[in-house]
Design a protein around this motif. Structure first.
Motif, PDB file in Angstrom:
ATOM      1  N   GLU A  45      16.529  22.402  47.879  1.00  0.00           N
ATOM      2  CA  GLU A  45      15.761  20.703  47.767  1.00  0.00           C
ATOM      3  C   GLU A  45      16.484  19.846  48.630  1.00  0.00           C
ATOM      4  N   THR A  89      18.724  25.189  36.773  1.00  0.00           N
ATOM      5  CA  THR A  89      17.421  25.026  36.260  1.00  0.00           C
ATOM      6  C   THR A  89      16.369  25.442  38.094  1.00  0.00           C
ATOM      7  N   GLU A  90      15.528  24.933  38.104  1.00  0.00           N
ATOM      8  CA  GLU A  90      14.361  25.355  39.059  1.00  0.00           C
ATOM      9  C   GLU A  90      14.654  24.997  40.271  1.00  0.00           C
ATOM     10  N   SER A  98       8.502  32.109  43.234  1.00  0.00           N
ATOM     11  CA  SER A  98       7.320  31.741  43.941  1.00  0.00           C
ATOM     12  C   SER A  98       7.135  30.733  44.747  1.00  0.00           C
ATOM     13  N   VAL A 101       9.561  27.625  45.086  1.00  0.00           N
ATOM     14  CA  VAL A 101      10.707  27.405  43.765  1.00  0.00           C
ATOM     15  C   VAL A 101      11.337  28.422  43.618  1.00  0.00           C
ATOM     16  N   VAL A 118      13.092  30.233  40.852  1.00  0.00           N
ATOM     17  CA  VAL A 118      12.169  30.590  39.027  1.00  0.00           C
ATOM     18  C   VAL A 118      13.402  30.155  38.210  1.00  0.00           C
ATOM     19  N   PRO A 119      13.786  29.011  37.429  1.00  0.00           N
ATOM     20  CA  PRO A 119      14.629  29.430  36.657  1.00  0.00           C
ATOM     21  C   PRO A 119      15.156  30.038  35.350  1.00  0.00           C
ATOM     22  N   THR A 120      16.611  30.070  35.059  1.00  0.00           N
ATOM     23  CA  THR A 120      17.249  30.794  34.393  1.00  0.00           C
ATOM     24  C   THR A 120      17.663  30.065  32.921  1.00  0.00           C
ATOM     25  N   LYS A 169      13.430  23.964  44.412  1.00  0.00           N
ATOM     26  CA  LYS A 169      12.753  23.755  45.235  1.00  0.00           C
ATOM     27  C   LYS A 169      13.539  24.802  46.594  1.00  0.00           C
TER      28      LYS A 169
END
Lengths: 260, 202
Positions: free
Chosen positions: B166, B142-143, B117, B134, B136-138, B145
């Motif tokens: 990150e 985790t999320e 996104s 980002v 998107v987390p699953t 960047k």
């Protein structure tokens, strides 16, 4: 309080020692200078040893850990994060960041009690957001002490002279969790509690990054150099406490290729 | 009358066609839209319905169109670029492209239907814009960047020059890895070429 004062003085001495006999510009004072790999041969040897240790112990443990039910992993991760506040809060103070110190103190108080020893994180719901961790190496960096040489520590992995000194500070009274478990006989905790928490923390970190590590190793021609680069970038970002993206890059390098 | 009307219609269509051809190429695209469109293409390429080989082929095509592979190659060779001959540079860029496409597709082909996104963008100067997004987390992760360094010198032909995950720059990591290989081999650029060849053929 006396210990904190000693640590403070030690840090000041380290900072001044770094400048002794120079014009104030050297490898320990230049914040954005490339970090030298003064002990590369030795570092590569220890890196290979750590990798062997990882293959035998940490990677299999991390793979097993990943199979645990999500609530257990989340609870363990929350509890470890909660414990880390014990080092983060004094460093928030030392860096003069009183707002974050207050926030993290509240997080620790709420999560240790309402959150049952940190297994849950009700503090976030109450508006005390999780903030980045801080340690003594970061504080030294925030005070202007340069990273010094890059070193690889047995078992613990990548570090720098500054960060290793910062870690020592934790064992000299700077880590309240170490103080109540190993250093002092409090009757409530044992050495095992400390070492178990550190081991779980290592396995938890390894489990979270297992795919990224494998991917990096498979796509690196010099895995040692890739790990070193990523570690140093990460520390630079953490020391600067900056969310700015451009701080992680040297833009002049990009500008230079425009002229080619 | 009909003839005059037809002539007018023909003139109108021809004028429209010329105008379209002239102006069609001058459309510029915003960096964040460019990145969203690129990640959407990559996400489609990584859908479950394709085999790993198909995914890799599709990803390589997307990279060739949207990434400034030569620019990244010149950046990653760093200070050693200055002492290279033109022949060495040409050889290096050929090797680097093969190396880049192999690592790029290998790294991404493990993912299935990743959702990225795009949030906002920050213009650094006329040449560069950083687009923030980002992953998107699953349930498994985790999320994450991801920031994209977009080369905007030619607004009609935007190109990606770096991925900053990150806060960690992939181009910088690559540059430091290449430098390490050269340094540990007494500054010999051939050592890097040999490592690249070995990696490509592996």
């Amino acid at each position: 309080m006396k210990k904190i004062l000693i640590l403070y003085l030690l840090s000041i001495l380290l900072a001044f020692n770094a400048n002794a006999g120079t014009d104030g510009e050297n490898s320990l004072s230049k914040k954005n200078q490339p970090v030298k790999d003064c002990f590369e041969g030795l570092n590569r040897g220890i890196f290979a040893f750590n990798k062997g240790l990882d293959n035998i112990i940490f990677e299999p443990a991390a793979k097993g850990y990943r199979k645990l039910p999500m609530p257990i992993k989340l609870g363990a991760s929350n509890a470890l994060n909660n414990l880390s506040n014990l080092i983060t809060v004094p460093n928030n103070f030392l860096q003069g960041n009183l707002g974050n110190a207050g926030n993290n103190s509240m997080r620790f108080a709420i999560n240790s009690t309402v959150g049952v020893l940190g297994l849950w994180d009700p503090a976030s719901r109450l508006g005390f957001e999780r903030i980045d961790k801080e340690d003594y190496g970061q504080t030294l960096g925030a005070w202007g002490v340069g990273a010094g040489c890059y070193v690889v520590l047995p078992v613990l992995g990548p570090s720098t002279v500054r960060d290793a000194v910062g870690s020592l500070a934790s064992f000299m009274g700077g880590d309240p969790w170490y103080n109540v478990t190993v250093k002092n006989n409090t009757q409530h905790f044992t050495d095992f509690d400390y070492y178990a928490s550190r081991a779980t923390s290592g396995v938890n970190f390894r489990a979270k990054n297992i795919d990224a590590f494998d991917n990096l190793e498979n796509n690196s021609m010099d895995f040692y150099a890739s790990v070193k680069s990523l570690y140093l970038q990460d520390r630079q970002k953490k020391v600067s406490n900056s969310k700015k993206i451009t701080n992680t890059l040297d833009d002049s390098d990009w500008e230079e290729i425009e002229t080619k | 009358m009909n003839l005059g009307c037809n002539n007018k219609l023909i003139k109108f269509f021809l004028t429209s066609l010329i105008l379209f051809l002239l102006t069609g190429k001058s459309f510029s695209i915003e960096p964040n839209i460019f990145i969203q469109s690129t990640v959407n293409r990559a996400s489609t390429a990584l859908s479950e319905s394709f085999t790993k080989e198909e995914k890799i082929r599709k990803l390589k095509n997307i990279a060739k169109e949207t990434v400034d592979i030569n620019g990244i190659g010149l950046y990653t060779i760093g200070k050693h670029r200055k002492k290279m001959t033109d022949k060495e540079k040409s050889e290096y860029l050929v090797l680097f492209e093969k190396y880049f496409l192999k690592t790029f597709s290998d790294r991404l082909s493990e993912y299935t239907n990743p959702k990225v996104s795009v949030n906002d963008s920050q213009k650094l100067n006329e040449n560069y814009t950083i687009v923030s997004s980002v992953l998107v987390p699953t349930k498994e992760r985790t999320e994450i960047k991801i920031d994209w360094r977009v080369y905007t010198k030619d607004p009609q032909n935007l190109l990606i020059r770096d991925l900053i995950i990150e806060g960690l720059s992939l181009a910088r990591t690559q540059k430091e890895e290449f430098n390490s290989i050269i340094q540990t081999n007494n500054g010999e650029i051939d050592a890097l070429f040999n490592s690249l060849r070995k990696f490509i053929n592996n």
